[in-house]
Enzyme design. Structure first.
Site, mmCIF file in Angstrom:
data_model
loop_
_atom_site.group_PDB
_atom_site.id
_atom_site.type_symbol
_atom_site.label_atom_id
_atom_site.label_comp_id
_atom_site.label_asym_id
_atom_site.label_seq_id
_atom_site.Cartn_x
_atom_site.Cartn_y
_atom_site.Cartn_z
ATOM 1 N N ASP A 93 0.821 -1.223 0.000
ATOM 2 C CA ASP A 93 0.000 0.000 0.000
ATOM 3 C C ASP A 93 0.848 1.265 0.000
ATOM 4 O O ASP A 93 0.457 2.282 0.566
ATOM 5 C CB ASP A 93 -0.955 0.030 1.213
ATOM 6 C CG ASP A 93 -1.777 -1.234 1.311
ATOM 7 O OD1 ASP A 93 -2.267 -1.683 0.265
ATOM 8 O OD2 ASP A 93 -1.908 -1.786 2.419
ATOM 9 N N GLN A 153 2.028 -6.065 -2.942
ATOM 10 C CA GLN A 153 2.381 -6.124 -1.505
ATOM 11 C C GLN A 153 3.736 -5.433 -1.255
ATOM 12 O O GLN A 153 4.088 -4.559 -2.018
ATOM 13 C CB GLN A 153 2.383 -7.576 -0.987
ATOM 14 C CG GLN A 153 1.002 -8.215 -0.931
ATOM 15 C CD GLN A 153 0.593 -8.903 -2.213
ATOM 16 O OE1 GLN A 153 1.379 -9.590 -2.824
ATOM 17 N NE2 GLN A 153 -0.645 -8.736 -2.618
ATOM 18 N N LYS A 157 2.001 2.067 -5.120
ATOM 19 C CA LYS A 157 2.635 1.515 -6.330
ATOM 20 C C LYS A 157 1.806 1.777 -7.575
ATOM 21 O O LYS A 157 2.334 2.026 -8.642
ATOM 22 C CB LYS A 157 2.796 -0.009 -6.189
ATOM 23 C CG LYS A 157 3.896 -0.436 -5.265
ATOM 24 C CD LYS A 157 4.054 -1.944 -5.248
ATOM 25 C CE LYS A 157 2.924 -2.657 -4.539
ATOM 26 N NZ LYS A 157 2.776 -2.360 -3.122
ATOM 27 N N GLY A 159 -4.286 -4.439 -4.205
ATOM 28 C CA GLY A 159 -5.289 -3.443 -4.610
ATOM 29 C C GLY A 159 -4.578 -2.225 -5.129
ATOM 30 O O GLY A 159 -3.794 -1.625 -4.409
ATOM 31 N N HIS A 160 -4.778 -1.895 -6.383
ATOM 32 C CA HIS A 160 -4.120 -0.727 -6.961
ATOM 33 C C HIS A 160 -5.161 0.290 -7.385
ATOM 34 O O HIS A 160 -6.069 -0.031 -8.137
ATOM 35 C CB HIS A 160 -3.295 -1.129 -8.188
ATOM 36 C CG HIS A 160 -2.067 -1.908 -7.832
ATOM 37 N ND1 HIS A 160 -1.323 -2.577 -8.753
ATOM 38 C CD2 HIS A 160 -1.471 -2.106 -6.651
ATOM 39 C CE1 HIS A 160 -0.297 -3.161 -8.148
ATOM 40 N NE2 HIS A 160 -0.379 -2.898 -6.869
#
Ligand code: IMP
Length: 431
Positions: free
Chosen positions: A13, A225, A16, A40-41
């Site tokens: 988080d 991650q 990225k 999650g992006h």
């Protein structure tokens, strides 16, 4: 021109998504090499928000994108995510997206097992705090040599044989957790139904990458991650089940280690983590609340609140070493605007001894008390600043001190979620 690998240098988080999206502009191919839809992006492009979990961020820019062999693929999630992104006006064709034929699948039995185990562990105070997406159980089947792989979707006979192998392993496990045995016919029917939606994208990804490399294309490796969630190097067992460090970019995509190129570590200007596990710099006071609120520290995928704390230079220095980081992208500096004093962790006190690294033992990690250095904060806004010379003096001091402590230079500085609010200090593609 170097290829570039982007990796999270803390607990994930770090932001990225935005950096990968920004770099995708200059890349020819984008590849994911580990993890699954636990990542999650969030990408914000022209005010439009795209939330990706499994698809490489390059798809939003129309760049050829690859889901490498190191990724675990939930085919139902994949098809759903493709449909969702297509509904936002982004076309995802087999020319654009490649899925490695040798990647392993996440099946419905995996999240079931993940969730049931976490529930059982909860009673013993032993939860990991997983995303519940079945990532761990899917990787267990992979190294246990019984996984169903993407290429198996093309053969009903292979699927049947593999489902039988899975039953002999999983049914006793499921019984122990109070879950019904696998229904082989239902699982087969589900797989046969989804197969035609996935198979058009399936290719030997290593070959696509080899051809791209030989043609002099620029490849961007997109990590998920972060280093301290790495199954080897992280705060074990409070980790994810894949290697998240840059070395995995090669093994998880099928391009040799020389192809990885420049390693860009993404580093948040403070620290967050989701889930359980040691976190020496965690803040539960008003500053922690400031970071959580101003930084909007809520999981993209799971909606879980992230734990927040001061910048940990010891952790990031270790990350620079284990990833071979050449430079960092420092994100969310603007979240620190308005804090009177800033603290940076420069060591840990464990049992009366000072450590300049995070020891591997969980007991030591849990006992670590941060040794802080203090810096003066700033009242000026750093949000949306687009040139380093426009940063106020204290913000510059903070950035320079971080570089000194971690032993790596800042290559990019991100000052808001918007793509264009990025200060380029060194071009990673130029090595
Ligand atoms: P799993 O990957 O779902 O097995 O979860 C294992 C640990 O990794 C948990 O602490 C999760 O919160 C954490 N984790 C997994 N994916 C992410 C991510 O994308 N960002 C931050 N933490 C993650």
């Amino acid at each position: 021109m170097a290829n570039v690998a982007v990796v999270g240098a803390q607990w994930g988080d770090e932001g990225k998504g935005k950096i990968v999206d920004w770099l995708s502009n200059r890349a020819d191919v984008v590849v994911r090499f580990q993890g699954g839809h636990n990542a999650g992006h969030t990408l914000v492009v022209d005010g439009r928000v795209y939330k990706l979990a499994l698809l490489p961020s390059g798809v939003v820019q129309g760049k050829p994108s690859i889901i490498g062999n190191g990724v675990v693929v939930d085919p139902w999630h994949l098809v759903g995510e493709i449909e969702k992104i297509e509904a936002q006006g982004v076309s995802i064709t087999p020319d654009l997206l490649t899925i490695a034929d040798n990647a392993c699948l996440i099946l419905p039995i995996h999240p079931e097992l993940d969730v049931a185990r976490e529930a059982a562990a909860s009673g013993r105070g032993a939860r990991i705090g997983t995303t519940g997406r079945g990532i761990g159980p899917a990787y267990e089947d992979k190294v246990g040599r019984r996984a169903i792989r993407v290429c198996d979707l093309a053969s009903e006979a292979d699927l049947k044989t593999k489902i039988e192998r899975l039953r002999s392993h999983h049914d006793p496990l499921r019984a122990g957790l109070g879950l019904a045995p696998i229904d082989p016919d239902a699982l087969l029917a589900q797989l046969l139904e989804i197969a035609p939606k996935v198979l058009p994208f399936v290719k030997p990804a290593w070959r696509v990458l080899d051809q791209a490399q030989r043609a002099g294309k620029r490849i961007l490796f997109e990590g998920a991650q972060g280093a301290f969630l790495d199954v080897d190097h992280g705060t074990y067992p409070y980790v994810t089940s894949s290697n998240t460090v840059a070395g995995q970019a090669a093994a998880g995509s099928g391009l040799g280690p020389r192809g990885v190129g420049y390693v860009l570590g993404i580093v948040k200007a403070y620290t967050t983590r989701v889930g359980e596990g040691p976190f020496a710099c965690e803040l539960t006071d008003a500053v922690g609340e400031h970071l959580a609120t101003v930084g909007r520290e809520v999981g993209v995928n799971t909606g879980r609140a992230r734990r927040c704390g001061w910048f940990d230079a010891v952790l990031v220095r270790q990350s620079v070493a284990i990833n071979g980081i050449d430079g960092i992208a420092l994100t969310k500096l603007d979240v620190l605007d308005g804090l009177e004093t800033l603290k940076i962790c420069v060591g840990y006190r464990i049992g009366g001894e000072i450590f300049d690294y995070l020891p591997s033992s969980l007991n030591d990690q849990a006992a670590a008390e941060p040794v802080f250095e203090e810096l003066e904060g700033w009242t000026e806004s750093t949000g949306s600043v687009r040139s380093f010379k426009d940063l106020n003096a204290n913000a510059v001091k903070y950035v320079r001190r971080i570089e000194e402590l971690i032993g790596a230079p800042v290559a990019l500085l991100s000052t808001s979620p918007e793509r264009d609010d990025t200060i380029l200090m060194r071009d990673p593609f130029l090595g």
